[in-house]
Design a protein around this motif. Structure first.
Motif, mmCIF file in Angstrom:
data_model
loop_
_atom_site.group_PDB
_atom_site.id
_atom_site.type_symbol
_atom_site.label_atom_id
_atom_site.label_comp_id
_atom_site.label_asym_id
_atom_site.label_seq_id
_atom_site.Cartn_x
_atom_site.Cartn_y
_atom_site.Cartn_z
ATOM 1 N N TRP A 89 -0.173 -2.200 -10.613
ATOM 2 C CA TRP A 89 1.180 -1.846 -11.034
ATOM 3 C C TRP A 89 1.961 -3.112 -11.380
ATOM 4 C CZ3 TRP A 89 2.532 3.221 -11.634
ATOM 5 C CH2 TRP A 89 1.642 4.153 -11.091
ATOM 6 N N VAL B 110 2.473 1.721 -3.454
ATOM 7 C CA VAL B 110 1.482 2.232 -4.400
ATOM 8 C C VAL B 110 1.185 3.700 -4.128
ATOM 9 C CG1 VAL B 110 -0.944 2.067 -5.110
ATOM 10 C CG2 VAL B 110 0.445 0.004 -4.899
ATOM 11 N N ASP C 283 0.832 -1.207 0.000
ATOM 12 C CA ASP C 283 0.000 0.000 0.000
ATOM 13 C C ASP C 283 0.866 1.258 0.000
ATOM 14 O OD1 ASP C 283 -2.357 -1.446 -0.032
ATOM 15 O OD2 ASP C 283 -2.607 -1.421 2.155
ATOM 16 N N GLU D 299 1.513 6.512 -6.874
ATOM 17 C CA GLU D 299 0.394 7.380 -7.227
ATOM 18 C C GLU D 299 0.785 8.844 -7.085
ATOM 19 O OE1 GLU D 299 -2.279 6.546 -8.585
ATOM 20 O OE2 GLU D 299 -2.554 4.411 -8.183
ATOM 21 N N GLN E 153 -1.939 -6.641 -8.033
ATOM 22 C CA GLN E 153 -3.344 -6.540 -7.643
ATOM 23 C C GLN E 153 -3.782 -5.089 -7.501
ATOM 24 O OE1 GLN E 153 -3.631 -8.796 -4.029
ATOM 25 N NE2 GLN E 153 -3.295 -10.782 -5.038
ATOM 26 N N ARG E 154 -2.852 -4.217 -7.229
ATOM 27 C CA ARG E 154 -3.154 -2.800 -7.031
ATOM 28 C C ARG E 154 -2.927 -1.984 -8.298
ATOM 29 N NH1 ARG E 154 -2.403 -5.364 -2.674
ATOM 30 N NH2 ARG E 154 -3.053 -4.630 -0.613
ATOM 31 N N LEU F 118 1.459 -5.788 -5.638
ATOM 32 C CA LEU F 118 1.509 -4.587 -6.468
ATOM 33 C C LEU F 118 0.673 -4.774 -7.731
ATOM 34 C CD1 LEU F 118 5.290 -3.614 -6.146
ATOM 35 C CD2 LEU F 118 3.330 -2.537 -5.021
ATOM 36 N N ARG G 215 2.195 1.608 -14.388
ATOM 37 C CA ARG G 215 0.795 1.302 -14.201
ATOM 38 C C ARG G 215 0.329 0.318 -15.264
ATOM 39 N NH1 ARG G 215 -2.755 4.593 -11.569
ATOM 40 N NH2 ARG G 215 -1.511 6.484 -11.963
#
Length: 264
Positions: free
Chosen positions: A250, A194, A191, A198, A247-248, A245, A258
């Motif tokens: 990236w 990410v 998290d 972001e 799953q998020r 990552l 991305r």
């Protein structure tokens, strides 16, 4: 007249050395006397001392003979040439010592000075050795593939590492290397990574990355794949981190970016 043992004592060498000089033709070997012993005169002592002095000064035995009979000018020129060669050898030995000293910190011969300076800076900033070792190994590969680009790449890395966000990210990686694949803290780490990406995306565009050390040059896909593989092999939880990552949204590591949106 002197026996070979007495000659050796007077000249400060061993009997074995005298016999070696005989074999090389540097010292005349006298005839044996009626008792079967070789006897040497005072001149042999002088010659032997000259041979020993030249040899101790680093003159190859192959050149000693000509120097023993050389005139003043020829002798001076030969000595100057020998001195020049010795200075070159000294420079080479100093370079070897510098390289050996680098080996003591793990920054071995495969790393150019710019990379060594970068890792010195990481140590100054307090990064753990484990993290430094991981990145160092990757840059050994990069330096072998694109050596001419390493100074510019390292200058970019230096600019990045002086930024607070990148430092936080590096310290975060330092915590990751000790985690097991099933450690729940990996979710928090993913998290945070990410969140960093972001933030970078908001500043630098949709790739989610500020200028990357690898973006400025065309890197072969197989090199990127090799570097990603090295990352995965560096510690046990790396595959799980990449999965989180992914799953998020990236993908990748060396060229993390991305994931493209799926079309309808």
């Amino acid at each position: 007249m002197l026996t070979i043992g007495q000659l050796a004592a007077h000249a400060g060498v061993t009997v074995r050395a005298i016999r070696h000089y005989h074999a090389k033709g540097l010292l005349p070997e006298p005839e044996r006397d009626s008792s079967g012993y070789r006897r040497y005169g005072a001149q042999a002592v002088v010659t032997l001392i000259r041979i020993r002095t030249l040899a101790e000064a680093g003159v190859p035995l192959s050149q000693v003979r000509e120097l023993l009979v050389a005139g003043p000018e020829q002798f001076a020129a030969a000595v100057e040439d020998i001195d020049r060669r010795l200075r070159a050898q000294i420079r080479e030995l100093r370079e070897h010592r510098d390289r050996i000293a680098r080996l003591a910190t793990g920054d071995n011969l495969a790393l150019p000075p710019a990379a060594v300076a970068y890792f010195d800076r990481l140590r100054e900033l307090g990064f753990r050795d484990r993290v430094i070792e991981m990145e160092r190994d990757s840059w050994i590969v990069i330096a072998a593939q694109v050596p001419d680009h390493v100074p510019a790449l390292m200058a970019l890395k230096r600019r990045q590492i002086e930024g607070a966000n990148w430092r936080r990210l590096y310290h975060l990686f330092a915590e990751v290397v000790e985690l097991r694949p099933d450690d729940h803290r990996l979710i928090e780490v993913a998290d945070q990574v990410v969140a960093f990406l972001e933030e970078e995306a908001a500043t630098f565009g949709e790739t989610g990355r500020s200028e990357s050390p690898l973006d400025a040059y065309e890197f072969r896909p197989e090199l990127v794949e090799l570097l990603d593989t090295a990352f995965v092999e560096s510690f046990s939880c790396a595959p799980r981190l990449l999965e989180l990552l992914d799953q998020r949204g990236w993908t990748g590591w060396t060229m993390i970016q991305r994931k493209p949106a799926l079309g309808i």
